[in-house]
Write a protein that holds these residues in place. Structure first.
Motif, PDB file in Angstrom:
ATOM      1  N   ALA A 246     -15.599   6.699 -29.480  1.00 32.56           N
ATOM      2  CA  ALA A 246     -15.272   6.359 -28.091  1.00 32.56           C
ATOM      3  C   ALA A 246     -16.311   6.942 -27.139  1.00 32.56           C
ATOM      4  CB  ALA A 246     -13.870   6.856 -27.745  1.00 32.56           C
ATOM      5  N   LEU A 247     -16.709   8.180 -27.379  1.00 31.69           N
ATOM      6  CA  LEU A 247     -17.712   8.803 -26.511  1.00 31.69           C
ATOM      7  C   LEU A 247     -19.068   8.127 -26.656  1.00 31.69           C
ATOM      8  CD1 LEU A 247     -16.738  12.559 -26.940  1.00 31.69           C
ATOM      9  CD2 LEU A 247     -16.532  11.182 -24.851  1.00 31.69           C
ATOM     10  N   ASP A 248     -19.418   7.733 -27.869  1.00 25.61           N
ATOM     11  CA  ASP A 248     -20.680   7.001 -28.078  1.00 25.61           C
ATOM     12  C   ASP A 248     -20.680   5.702 -27.280  1.00 25.61           C
ATOM     13  OD1 ASP A 248     -22.223   8.633 -29.695  1.00 25.61           O
ATOM     14  OD2 ASP A 248     -21.283   7.944 -31.538  1.00 25.61           O
ATOM     15  N   THR A 265     -20.745  18.416 -29.037  1.00 29.28           N
ATOM     16  CA  THR A 265     -19.513  19.056 -29.500  1.00 29.28           C
ATOM     17  C   THR A 265     -18.687  18.097 -30.342  1.00 29.28           C
ATOM     18  OG1 THR A 265     -19.447  20.466 -27.533  1.00 29.28           O
ATOM     19  CG2 THR A 265     -17.400  20.219 -28.762  1.00 29.28           C
ATOM     20  N   ALA A 266     -18.568  16.846 -29.876  1.00 28.48           N
ATOM     21  CA  ALA A 266     -17.842  15.837 -30.648  1.00 28.48           C
ATOM     22  C   ALA A 266     -18.517  15.598 -31.998  1.00 28.48           C
ATOM     23  CB  ALA A 266     -17.746  14.544 -29.857  1.00 28.48           C
ATOM     24  N   GLY A 267     -19.853  15.575 -32.008  1.00 30.11           N
ATOM     25  CA  GLY A 267     -20.583  15.384 -33.256  1.00 30.11           C
ATOM     26  C   GLY A 267     -20.383  16.536 -34.218  1.00 30.11           C
ATOM     27  N   ARG A 268     -20.355  17.757 -33.703  1.00 29.85           N
ATOM     28  CA  ARG A 268     -20.126  18.923 -34.562  1.00 29.85           C
ATOM     29  C   ARG A 268     -18.730  18.890 -35.169  1.00 29.85           C
ATOM     30  NH1 ARG A 268     -22.549  21.869 -30.044  1.00 29.85           N
ATOM     31  NH2 ARG A 268     -24.747  22.284 -30.500  1.00 29.85           N
ATOM     32  N   LEU A 269     -17.745  18.474 -34.379  1.00 24.16           N
ATOM     33  CA  LEU A 269     -16.374  18.395 -34.882  1.00 24.16           C
ATOM     34  C   LEU A 269     -16.299  17.387 -36.028  1.00 24.16           C
ATOM     35  CD1 LEU A 269     -13.376  19.061 -34.758  1.00 24.16           C
ATOM     36  CD2 LEU A 269     -13.131  17.361 -32.933  1.00 24.16           C
ATOM     37  N   THR A 270     -16.894  16.220 -35.834  1.00 27.00           N
ATOM     38  CA  THR A 270     -16.868  15.201 -36.879  1.00 27.00           C
ATOM     39  C   THR A 270     -17.651  15.643 -38.106  1.00 27.00           C
ATOM     40  OG1 THR A 270     -16.736  13.492 -35.170  1.00 27.00           O
ATOM     41  CG2 THR A 270     -17.328  12.774 -37.379  1.00 27.00           C
ATOM     42  N   HIS A 301     -12.238  17.971 -24.213  1.00 22.51           N
ATOM     43  CA  HIS A 301     -11.395  17.614 -23.069  1.00 22.51           C
ATOM     44  C   HIS A 301     -12.052  18.054 -21.760  1.00 22.51           C
ATOM     45  CE1 HIS A 301      -7.931  17.318 -20.383  1.00 22.51           C
ATOM     46  NE2 HIS A 301      -8.120  18.579 -20.090  1.00 22.51           N
ATOM     47  N   GLN A 302     -12.527  19.289 -21.713  1.00 21.63           N
ATOM     48  CA  GLN A 302     -13.171  19.772 -20.503  1.00 21.63           C
ATOM     49  C   GLN A 302     -14.448  19.008 -20.219  1.00 21.63           C
ATOM     50  OE1 GLN A 302     -11.818  22.096 -18.315  1.00 21.63           O
ATOM     51  NE2 GLN A 302     -13.449  21.190 -17.068  1.00 21.63           N
ATOM     52  N   GLY A 303     -15.184  18.669 -21.274  1.00 24.30           N
ATOM     53  CA  GLY A 303     -16.397  17.896 -21.091  1.00 24.30           C
ATOM     54  C   GLY A 303     -16.124  16.498 -20.557  1.00 24.30           C
ATOM     55  N   VAL A 304     -15.035  15.897 -20.998  1.00 24.78           N
ATOM     56  CA  VAL A 304     -14.637  14.584 -20.468  1.00 24.78           C
ATOM     57  C   VAL A 304     -14.389  14.685 -18.974  1.00 24.78           C
ATOM     58  CG1 VAL A 304     -12.794  12.848 -20.490  1.00 24.78           C
ATOM     59  CG2 VAL A 304     -13.731  13.703 -22.649  1.00 24.78           C
ATOM     60  N   TYR A 305     -13.692  15.736 -18.559  1.00 24.25           N
ATOM     61  CA  TYR A 305     -13.421  15.917 -17.134  1.00 24.25           C
ATOM     62  C   TYR A 305     -14.706  16.168 -16.349  1.00 24.25           C
ATOM     63  CZ  TYR A 305      -8.502  15.500 -16.206  1.00 24.25           C
ATOM     64  OH  TYR A 305      -7.264  14.967 -15.967  1.00 24.25           O
ATOM     65  N   ASP A 306     -15.563  17.028 -16.870  1.00 27.57           N
ATOM     66  CA  ASP A 306     -16.800  17.343 -16.159  1.00 27.57           C
ATOM     67  C   ASP A 306     -17.710  16.125 -16.042  1.00 27.57           C
ATOM     68  OD1 ASP A 306     -15.919  19.935 -15.966  1.00 27.57           O
ATOM     69  OD2 ASP A 306     -17.126  20.680 -17.643  1.00 27.57           O
ATOM     70  N   THR A 307     -17.672  15.255 -17.045  1.00 30.30           N
ATOM     71  CA  THR A 307     -18.594  14.123 -17.087  1.00 30.30           C
ATOM     72  C   THR A 307     -18.076  12.897 -16.352  1.00 30.30           C
ATOM     73  OG1 THR A 307     -19.404  14.883 -19.249  1.00 30.30           O
ATOM     74  CG2 THR A 307     -19.916  12.609 -18.622  1.00 30.30           C
ATOM     75  N   PHE A 308     -16.776  12.623 -16.497  1.00 28.01           N
ATOM     76  CA  PHE A 308     -16.251  11.350 -16.005  1.00 28.01           C
ATOM     77  C   PHE A 308     -15.280  11.462 -14.830  1.00 28.01           C
ATOM     78  CE2 PHE A 308     -17.127  10.624 -20.553  1.00 28.01           C
ATOM     79  CZ  PHE A 308     -18.024   9.576 -20.451  1.00 28.01           C
ATOM     80  N   ILE A 309     -14.688  12.626 -14.633  1.00 27.81           N
ATOM     81  CA  ILE A 309     -13.566  12.698 -13.693  1.00 27.81           C
ATOM     82  C   ILE A 309     -13.834  13.626 -12.527  1.00 27.81           C
ATOM     83  CG2 ILE A 309     -11.103  13.257 -13.478  1.00 27.81           C
ATOM     84  CD1 ILE A 309     -10.908  12.393 -16.496  1.00 27.81           C
ATOM     85  N   THR A 310     -14.342  14.824 -12.791  1.00 27.43           N
ATOM     86  CA  THR A 310     -14.583  15.771 -11.701  1.00 27.43           C
ATOM     87  C   THR A 310     -16.068  16.074 -11.569  1.00 27.43           C
ATOM     88  OG1 THR A 310     -14.226  17.651 -13.185  1.00 27.43           O
ATOM     89  CG2 THR A 310     -12.311  16.830 -11.977  1.00 27.43           C
TER      90      THR A 310
END
Length: 319
Positions: A246-248, A265-270, A301-310
């Motif tokens: 989804a992030l890609d 971070t998402a890549g490291r988790l996967t 989650h925090q990265g999603v907010y920093d990038t897309f929302i706030t």
């Protein structure tokens, strides 16, 4: 996409996934505790509360399922999660299909109409079933009636990030049931078999696990399946892969995301879930590995907010 739209789609999906997960866990454990001894009941409900991150120290075991399901004052109760999902859907009514709106509204009206009291035990299973079925129907409608654009990707992101976190919390609450290092092929005692079967059922995984392994549950294999199986939709590996995808896809519209900490971070988790060895994880301490996965989920989650929302004005201009 407007940040408020991304936020609402993301949380609509997370809240609905949370409601479905909670309904499943409560239904499985209510059924599994019929005619059990008091100490078994207490131990099982302690794990349930830990896995759902709910603090109800004063509630009697007989009241726990009803409280977590119907208490409108409990932040993560099922009725609160469904109501929050519906409110977020309402905020982005123009972004979702009519079928999606009708389904989530129908589920909200059903959940809101439920009452507890003396009749709760007779209707609890039906309530949980309808919440699970309603959530699955919404997911199917989302995939079949909504364009698979950025909005759809935020829905996938919310769903699978919530699912990974929920599975990790379930495992973390159950790893102390038996010594995992004894998973050497010998059958577990009857009660341990029931406990581990309950864990797998809580992730809709018992039948899938039995097809891959056997109906006789070995703790290390059960943990390996829920963490590392590449094909099972509720495993941590599967969910983390979907989060990264989804992030890609979202990165196609945000070029600066391609080399961001969020995607790394998402890549490291996967990657970790592809490289993990369950024997090494248990030897090194499974709790520590679960904490690391949880930390990466929180950072995503925090990265999603920093990038897309706030995000800052400077970020938007540079992008």
């Amino acid at each position: 996409m407007l940040s408020r739209v991304a936020d609402s789609l993301y949380w609509m999906s997370r809240y609905l996934e949370r409601a479905e997960h909670t309904a499943r866990v409560l239904d499985v454990n209510r059924h599994g505790l019929l005619d059990q001894k008091a100490d078994v009941t207490r131990a099982r409900w302690t794990r349930v509360l830990r896995s759902l991150r709910v603090d109800l120290p004063q509630a009697a075991p007989s009241d726990l399922a009803q409280t977590i399901a119907l208490d409108g004052d409990l932040p993560d109760s099922i009725v609160r999660c469904v109501a929050a999902a519906r409110q977020n859907a309402r905020e982005v009514r123009e972004e979702i299909s009519s079928e999606m709106w009708e389904q989530i509204n129908r589920l909200h009206l059903f959940a809101r109409a439920q009452t507890g009291g003396d009749t709760w035990e007779n209707k609890a299973h039906v309530f949980f079933h309808k919440v699970k079925h309603g959530s699955h129907l919404f997911q199917g409608l989302t995939d079949s009636t909504m364009s698979h654009n950025a909005g759809w990707q935020f829905i996938q992101l919310g769903r699978y990030l919530e699912r990974v976190a929920a599975t990790v919390n379930l495992l973390d609450a159950h790893v102390d049931m038996v010594a995992l290092t004894n998973g050497n092929g010998r059958a577990l005692p009857s009660q341990s078999q029931q406990d581990w079967a309950g864990l797998l059922k809580s992730c809709t995984a018992l039948e899938a696990y039995s097809r891959v392994h056997t109906a006789t549950i070995q703790p290390a294999r059960a943990v390996e399946f829920l963490l590392l199986d590449a094909a099972f939709p509720h495993s941590v590996r599967f969910g983390s892969t979907m989060v990264e995808r989804a992030l890609d896809a979202l990165a196609d519209g945000v070029p600066t995301l391609k080399h961001s900490d969020l995607l790394r971070t998402a890549g490291r988790l996967t990657s970790a879930t592809r490289l993990y060895d369950i024997t090494e994880m248990i030897h090194e301490g499974l709790t520590g590995h679960l904490a690391q996965i949880r930390d990466r989920c929180e950072r995503i989650h925090q990265g999603v907010y920093d990038t897309f929302i706030t995000y800052t004005v400077e970020f938007a201009v540079n992008d």
